[in-house]
Every structure is written in structure tokens, then in C-alpha cells.
Design a protein around this motif. Structure first.
Motif, PDB file in Angstrom:
ATOM      1  N   SER A  56       0.832  -1.451  -0.037  1.00 41.65           N
ATOM      2  CA  SER A  56      -0.027   0.045   0.058  1.00 41.65           C
ATOM      3  C   SER A  56       1.037   1.378   0.118  1.00 41.65           C
ATOM      4  O   SER A  56       0.736   2.193  -0.262  1.00 41.65           O
ATOM      5  N   GLY A  57       2.389   1.404   0.516  1.00 45.98           N
ATOM      6  CA  GLY A  57       2.830   2.289   0.222  1.00 45.98           C
ATOM      7  C   GLY A  57       3.932   2.459  -0.559  1.00 45.98           C
ATOM      8  O   GLY A  57       3.570   4.019  -1.056  1.00 45.98           O
ATOM      9  N   TRP A  58       4.087   1.521  -1.225  1.00 46.83           N
ATOM     10  CA  TRP A  58       4.165   1.250  -3.164  1.00 46.83           C
ATOM     11  C   TRP A  58       3.351   2.215  -3.696  1.00 46.83           C
ATOM     12  O   TRP A  58       3.599   3.348  -4.648  1.00 46.83           O
ATOM     13  N   TRP A  59       2.649   1.887  -3.487  1.00 48.40           N
ATOM     14  CA  TRP A  59       1.147   2.230  -4.308  1.00 48.40           C
ATOM     15  C   TRP A  59       1.314   3.671  -4.074  1.00 48.40           C
ATOM     16  O   TRP A  59       0.862   4.104  -4.755  1.00 48.40           O
ATOM     17  N   SER A  60       0.633   4.151  -2.895  1.00 43.07           N
ATOM     18  CA  SER A  60       0.595   5.785  -2.372  1.00 43.07           C
ATOM     19  C   SER A  60       1.903   6.742  -2.820  1.00 43.07           C
ATOM     20  O   SER A  60       1.524   7.614  -3.772  1.00 43.07           O
ATOM     21  N   ALA A  61       2.999   5.671  -3.247  1.00 38.26           N
ATOM     22  CA  ALA A  61       4.545   6.469  -3.544  1.00 38.26           C
ATOM     23  C   ALA A  61       4.240   6.572  -5.582  1.00 38.26           C
ATOM     24  O   ALA A  61       4.286   7.555  -5.577  1.00 38.26           O
ATOM     25  N   VAL A  62       3.407   5.654  -5.433  1.00 40.60           N
ATOM     26  CA  VAL A  62       3.289   5.701  -6.807  1.00 40.60           C
ATOM     27  C   VAL A  62       2.327   7.370  -7.409  1.00 40.60           C
ATOM     28  O   VAL A  62       2.229   7.685  -8.174  1.00 40.60           O
ATOM     29  N   ALA A  63       1.611   7.187  -6.549  1.00 33.15           N
ATOM     30  CA  ALA A  63       0.303   7.369  -6.617  1.00 33.15           C
ATOM     31  C   ALA A  63       1.136   9.382  -7.367  1.00 33.15           C
ATOM     32  O   ALA A  63       0.448  10.289  -7.525  1.00 33.15           O
ATOM     33  N   LYS A  64       1.721   9.599  -5.857  1.00 31.88           N
ATOM     34  CA  LYS A  64       2.858  10.632  -5.222  1.00 31.88           C
ATOM     35  C   LYS A  64       3.100  11.252  -6.898  1.00 31.88           C
ATOM     36  O   LYS A  64       2.977  12.552  -7.506  1.00 31.88           O
ATOM     37  N   VAL A  65       4.049  10.141  -7.651  1.00 32.46           N
ATOM     38  CA  VAL A  65       4.978  10.503  -8.631  1.00 32.46           C
ATOM     39  C   VAL A  65       3.920  11.003  -9.581  1.00 32.46           C
ATOM     40  O   VAL A  65       4.499  11.898 -10.525  1.00 32.46           O
ATOM     41  N   ASN A  66       2.516  10.388  -9.941  1.00 31.41           N
ATOM     42  CA  ASN A  66       2.052  10.477 -10.923  1.00 31.41           C
ATOM     43  C   ASN A  66       1.399  11.751 -11.234  1.00 31.41           C
ATOM     44  O   ASN A  66       1.143  12.567 -11.910  1.00 31.41           O
ATOM     45  N   GLU A  67       0.955  12.114  -9.737  1.00 35.48           N
ATOM     46  CA  GLU A  67       0.589  13.088  -8.765  1.00 35.48           C
ATOM     47  C   GLU A  67       1.350  14.413  -9.376  1.00 35.48           C
ATOM     48  O   GLU A  67       0.960  15.652 -10.336  1.00 35.48           O
ATOM     49  N   VAL A  68       2.460  14.712  -8.818  1.00 38.25           N
ATOM     50  CA  VAL A  68       3.272  15.355  -9.344  1.00 38.25           C
ATOM     51  C   VAL A  68       4.250  15.813 -10.418  1.00 38.25           C
ATOM     52  O   VAL A  68       4.288  16.761 -11.115  1.00 38.25           O
ATOM     53  N   ASN A  69       4.355  14.234 -10.833  1.00 42.77           N
ATOM     54  CA  ASN A  69       4.468  14.494 -12.174  1.00 42.77           C
ATOM     55  C   ASN A  69       3.458  14.980 -13.346  1.00 42.77           C
ATOM     56  O   ASN A  69       3.392  16.582 -14.839  1.00 42.77           O
ATOM     57  N   GLY A  70       2.241  14.529 -13.709  1.00 41.48           N
ATOM     58  CA  GLY A  70       1.255  15.572 -13.847  1.00 41.48           C
ATOM     59  C   GLY A  70       1.592  16.961 -13.895  1.00 41.48           C
ATOM     60  O   GLY A  70       0.487  17.635 -15.374  1.00 41.48           O
ATOM     61  N   ASP A  71       1.271  17.685 -12.657  1.00 38.99           N
ATOM     62  CA  ASP A  71       1.458  19.066 -12.339  1.00 38.99           C
ATOM     63  C   ASP A  71       2.495  19.568 -13.374  1.00 38.99           C
ATOM     64  O   ASP A  71       2.251  20.891 -13.761  1.00 38.99           O
ATOM     65  N   HIS A  72       3.815  18.815 -12.925  1.00 38.34           N
ATOM     66  CA  HIS A  72       5.019  19.664 -14.002  1.00 38.34           C
ATOM     67  C   HIS A  72       4.215  19.946 -15.576  1.00 38.34           C
ATOM     68  O   HIS A  72       5.018  20.887 -16.625  1.00 38.34           O
ATOM     69  N   MET A  73       4.463  18.452 -15.554  1.00 36.45           N
ATOM     70  CA  MET A  73       4.041  18.423 -17.408  1.00 36.45           C
ATOM     71  C   MET A  73       2.650  18.926 -17.887  1.00 36.45           C
ATOM     72  O   MET A  73       2.819  19.927 -19.061  1.00 36.45           O
ATOM     73  N   ALA A  74       1.395  19.056 -17.472  1.00 33.19           N
ATOM     74  CA  ALA A  74       0.270  20.909 -17.852  1.00 33.19           C
ATOM     75  C   ALA A  74       1.304  22.057 -17.107  1.00 33.19           C
ATOM     76  O   ALA A  74       0.634  22.566 -18.047  1.00 33.19           O
ATOM     77  N   GLU A  75       1.607  22.621 -16.420  1.00 32.59           N
ATOM     78  CA  GLU A  75       2.644  23.361 -15.916  1.00 32.59           C
ATOM     79  C   GLU A  75       3.283  23.293 -17.399  1.00 32.59           C
ATOM     80  O   GLU A  75       2.940  25.006 -17.948  1.00 32.59           O
ATOM     81  N   GLU A  76       4.494  22.743 -18.165  1.00 32.48           N
ATOM     82  CA  GLU A  76       5.519  23.133 -18.589  1.00 32.48           C
ATOM     83  C   GLU A  76       4.859  22.983 -20.132  1.00 32.48           C
ATOM     84  O   GLU A  76       5.525  24.040 -20.483  1.00 32.48           O
ATOM     85  N   GLU A  77       3.613  22.437 -20.622  1.00 31.24           N
ATOM     86  CA  GLU A  77       2.921  22.393 -21.736  1.00 31.24           C
ATOM     87  C   GLU A  77       2.640  24.268 -21.510  1.00 31.24           C
ATOM     88  O   GLU A  77       2.592  24.937 -22.876  1.00 31.24           O
ATOM     89  N   ARG A  78       1.910  24.676 -20.766  1.00 34.32           N
ATOM     90  CA  ARG A  78       1.097  26.535 -20.712  1.00 34.32           C
ATOM     91  C   ARG A  78       2.648  27.492 -21.016  1.00 34.32           C
ATOM     92  O   ARG A  78       2.129  28.560 -21.432  1.00 34.32           O
TER      93      ARG A  78
END
Length: 134
Positions: A56-78
């Protein structure tokens, strides 16, 4: 490796050519925010390694990677990528793309990851005279 390639190749060019985009006042603001995001992504990835795969800790950490990477990619595009596309010549964009692929090929085995001070990065990279296509 992708973040390091951007830090070595893309952001110095953005600092030289950009004017600010997507709500950022300057290319320095865009770059500082992006480097901060890269640090968050690196830190989130490091946290994944501290958990047993599938736990469960691994899945939570993977979800956090997805969140911060997605936020970065959206900002980088804009922000940074839009700013760069508006101000860089076709030749520079082409040369930078070729340099990026060569960088990835040269580092296919990976790189040692470390956080970067965003403000110090901007100070050290405001003159990309030796960069791709210059």
C-alpha cells in the motif's frame, strides 16, 4: 534522465529566449518553478524505492509520482514549452530536439539523480551561448 536533459539542454535556451508565458512573468520564473518541480518528481521517485513493490505504501508513492509529474507536465505545456515555441527558430528547435535524443541515447543506462537549487540553477544558466543551435 528526462529532467536532467531538460536542465542541461532546454532551460538554458528558454532563459535566453523566453519572455514569460502561462501566468509566469519571466523565463526565470518558469525555469525556477520547473526545476522545483523536477526536485519534487525526483523526491517522489526516491520514496517509491523505499517501499516493497505492490504494498500500500508503494502504491501511494507511485500515485504521488503520477500527481507531481502530471502537474509539472501541464505547467510545462502552458509555460516554458509555449514560451520557447513562440520565440525559438525552427533551426534551434530542430537542433535542440536532436541534442535531446542524443543525450537520452548517451545516458540510456541512467544517471545519478540529485536535487538542484532552482535559484542557483537560473543564476548559472542565464547565458546559453554554447547551447544547441547557438
Amino acid at each position: 534522465m528526462h529532467a536532467k536533459a531538460e536542465e542541461d539542454l532546454f532551460y538554458p535556451q528558454l532563459l535566453a529566449l523566453g519572455t514569460g508565458e502561462g501566468g509566469k512573468a519571466s523565463p526565470e520564473d518558469e525555469t525556477t518553478d520547473a526545476i522545483h518541480d523536477h526536485n519534487e518528481i525526483r523526491d517522489a521517485l526516491a520514496d517509491v524505492e523505499g517501499h516493497a513493490p505492490g504494498s500500500s505504501g508503494w502504491w501511494s508513492a507511485v500515485a504521488k509520482v503520477n500527481e507531481v509529474n502530471g502537474d509539472h507536465m501541464a505547467e510545462e505545456e502552458r509555460e516554458g514549452l509555449t514560451d520557447f515555441r513562440r520565440h525559438a527558430s525552427l533551426d534551434l528547435r530542430h537542433n535542440l530536439a536532436v541534442a535531446f535524443y542524443a543525450y537520452e541515447a548517451a545516458h540510456a543506462g541512467g544517471i545519478k539523480s540529485h536535487d538542484v537549487d532552482p535559484e542557483e540553477y537560473v543564476k548559472q544558466n542565464e547565458d546559453p551561448a554554447a547551447g544547441p543551435g547557438r
